[in-house]
Design a protein around this motif. Structure first.
Motif, PDB file in Angstrom:
ATOM      1  N   TRP A 117      -5.929   0.707   6.590  1.00 57.15           N
ATOM      2  CA  TRP A 117      -4.600   0.433   6.065  1.00 57.15           C
ATOM      3  C   TRP A 117      -4.145  -1.007   6.218  1.00 57.15           C
ATOM      4  O   TRP A 117      -3.280  -1.452   5.461  1.00 57.15           O
ATOM      5  N   VAL A 174       1.580   5.252  -5.993  1.00 60.33           N
ATOM      6  CA  VAL A 174       0.810   5.864  -4.924  1.00 60.33           C
ATOM      7  C   VAL A 174      -0.222   6.825  -5.499  1.00 60.33           C
ATOM      8  O   VAL A 174      -1.316   6.957  -4.970  1.00 60.33           O
ATOM      9  N   ASN A 175       0.122   7.479  -6.633  1.00 56.43           N
ATOM     10  CA  ASN A 175      -0.791   8.488  -7.187  1.00 56.43           C
ATOM     11  C   ASN A 175      -1.369   8.060  -8.537  1.00 56.43           C
ATOM     12  O   ASN A 175      -0.969   7.052  -9.125  1.00 56.43           O
ATOM     13  N   TYR A 195       5.528   6.432   7.460  1.00 56.12           N
ATOM     14  CA  TYR A 195       5.225   6.647   6.044  1.00 56.12           C
ATOM     15  C   TYR A 195       4.226   7.791   5.853  1.00 56.12           C
ATOM     16  O   TYR A 195       4.349   8.592   4.923  1.00 56.12           O
ATOM     17  N   ALA A 196       3.231   7.876   6.722  1.00 55.50           N
ATOM     18  CA  ALA A 196       2.189   8.887   6.555  1.00 55.50           C
ATOM     19  C   ALA A 196       2.711  10.300   6.787  1.00 55.50           C
ATOM     20  O   ALA A 196       2.043  11.270   6.434  1.00 55.50           O
ATOM     21  N   VAL A 252      -3.209  10.265  -0.238  1.00 58.86           N
ATOM     22  CA  VAL A 252      -3.958   9.156   0.353  1.00 58.86           C
ATOM     23  C   VAL A 252      -4.668   9.629   1.617  1.00 58.86           C
ATOM     24  O   VAL A 252      -5.857   9.340   1.831  1.00 58.86           O
ATOM     25  N   HIS A 260       2.279   0.819  -2.946  1.00 63.66           N
ATOM     26  CA  HIS A 260       2.919   1.121  -1.668  1.00 63.66           C
ATOM     27  C   HIS A 260       1.919   0.795  -0.557  1.00 63.66           C
ATOM     28  O   HIS A 260       0.714   1.003  -0.721  1.00 63.66           O
ATOM     29  N   ILE A 318       1.116   2.396   1.859  1.00 66.29           N
ATOM     30  CA  ILE A 318       0.381   3.587   2.285  1.00 66.29           C
ATOM     31  C   ILE A 318      -0.939   3.732   1.541  1.00 66.29           C
ATOM     32  O   ILE A 318      -1.846   4.445   1.984  1.00 66.29           O
ATOM     33  N   ALA A 319      -1.090   3.052   0.410  1.00 69.14           N
ATOM     34  CA  ALA A 319      -2.357   3.077  -0.329  1.00 69.14           C
ATOM     35  C   ALA A 319      -3.374   2.207   0.398  1.00 69.14           C
ATOM     36  O   ALA A 319      -3.229   0.990   0.472  1.00 69.14           O
ATOM     37  N   THR A 362       5.202  11.510   5.220  1.00 68.27           N
ATOM     38  CA  THR A 362       5.820  11.950   3.965  1.00 68.27           C
ATOM     39  C   THR A 362       4.817  12.732   3.124  1.00 68.27           C
ATOM     40  O   THR A 362       3.768  12.192   2.738  1.00 68.27           O
ATOM     41  N   TYR A 378       2.955  11.312   0.106  1.00 76.75           N
ATOM     42  CA  TYR A 378       1.913  10.317   0.315  1.00 76.75           C
ATOM     43  C   TYR A 378       0.621  10.924   0.864  1.00 76.75           C
ATOM     44  O   TYR A 378      -0.354  10.205   1.108  1.00 76.75           O
ATOM     45  N   HIS A 379       0.591  12.225   1.039  1.00 73.81           N
ATOM     46  CA  HIS A 379      -0.575  12.863   1.646  1.00 73.81           C
ATOM     47  C   HIS A 379      -1.840  12.840   0.794  1.00 73.81           C
ATOM     48  O   HIS A 379      -2.932  13.000   1.350  1.00 73.81           O
TER      49      HIS A 379
END
Length: 353
Positions: free
Chosen positions: A305, A180-181, A259-260, A268, A198, A200-201, A262, A265-266
């Motif tokens: 997304w 993710v990062n 998911y958002a 993103v 993920h 979320i990306a 969390t 994951y912020h």
């Protein structure tokens, strides 16, 4: 483009607070055979209420060519040796078709759900975890020349012959890192064979943040980006007609909002200027208002997304949105769409071409 899918993945209702379904061995075998028959290149199992490795043993027995992988197994609750033994056996039993997907999970879940200590930042620990795993794999394959590892978090310095599973025909187990990062993307580029993005990306975040970091990591060890497999897993809302798509979008908003929320994951959301929404989502879930979060996901956010379309548009939309980003793609399709095997076979062929 390679096409993978999920077996035993959570359904949309689980993101609204319901529990997982109970699996049956016969269903796992049947599902694995069907997914291979319609043409998927890979079958993956998540760690979302069930062990990710056990179903792949059944899948290995009942398939011949499809690749099998964890998507993902949580690393830190298992020692590198425990993970290595599971991966080694699956690679052997599947005749070289296994790919090990690993991820860290967040601190709260490690400590409070898995009852696992969190002694330091996840990035450096994952680096050592992968290096230790690779040392164990080399030691399994060459019992007379064990390759030990000593780091700050992990030490592997003992492997009596009695406990060495011994060489196998296909010892090179691909390691995919959940990303993710930027740190994890660089790490994967440096040490792994690929990354599992993920969902979320977003497409934009992948293009502008993840791929440059992956390339940087690859260059540090003299590798080219083309040697690595970037596996995307975009959110999906697909149905037979517009009404079915609208219904799918409602469930998808809930899934994305889950998911958002969390904090890990912020980054993103921050990239897109949505961090305030992420903080509000987190507050609502903390207050027990999980059924109110879907309304915060706008149409513009969905477009960044997700792939949202009818079945007849699906293959074209997948190829359009994935162009220049993914080498492989994971499609977590809804049950009503998965039931149409003729459509799946045709759709997979179009995406692969």
């Amino acid at each position: 483009m390679r096409v993978e899918t999920v077996m035993l993945g959570p359904e949309k209702s689980h993101y609204a607070g319901t529990v997982q379904n109970v699996s049956e061995l016969a269903r796992i075998a049947e599902s694995a055979r069907q997914l291979e028959a319609v043409g998927f290149d890979g079958i993956t199992t998540p760690e979302a209420g069930h062990d990710p490795y056990l179903p792949l043993m059944i899948a290995a027995e009942h398939t011949q060519t499809v690749r099998l992988g964890t998507n993902i197994a949580v690393s830190f609750p298992r020692s590198p040796m425990v993970t290595a033994q599971a991966a080694w056996d699956l690679q052997n039993y599947s005749s070289g078709r296994f790919a090990l997907g690993l991820g860290t999970q967040v601190k709260a879940h490690n400590e409070r759900r898995y009852a696992t200590p969190w002694p330091g930042a996840p990035g450096p620990r994952m680096r050592e975890y992968i290096l230790c795993l690779q040392s164990i794999f080399r030691s399994f394959q060459n019992p007379k020349e064990p390759c030990y590892f000593e780091g700050e978090f992990y030490q592997f310095t003992l492997l009596p012959t009695f406990f060495n599973p011994g060489p196998i025909v296909h010892p090179d187990i691909p390691i995919y890192l959940a990303v993710v990062n930027k740190y994890m993307a660089r790490l994967a580029g440096e040490l792994c064979q690929g990354i599992r993005l993920h969902p979320i990306a977003t497409f934009g975040y992948t293009r502008d943040v993840i791929i440059p970091a992956l390339e940087e990591g690859a260059r540090s060890t003299g590798r080219a980006r083309e040697q690595l497999d970037l596996l995307g897993a975009p959110f999906l809302a697909v149905g037979r007609d517009e009404e079915a798509v609208d219904t799918a979008v409602k469930g998808l908003r809930q899934q994305i909002a889950f998911y958002a929320s969390t904090p890990a994951y912020h980054p993103v959301l921050r990239f897109h200027g949505w961090e305030d929404i992420g903080l509000e989502l987190n507050r609502r879930i903390s207050d027990g208002k999980i059924n109110t979060i879907a309304s915060l996901i706008t149409d513009d956010m969905l477009d960044e997304w997700a792939i949202v379309c009818t079945c007849d548009q699906f293959a074209d939309q997948v190829k359009k949105k994935s162009a220049g980003l993914f080498d492989s793609i994971l499609l977590d399709l809804p049950p009503e769409v998965r039931a149409d095997q003729d459509w799946m076979r045709q759709m997979i062929g179009l995406i692969q071409s």
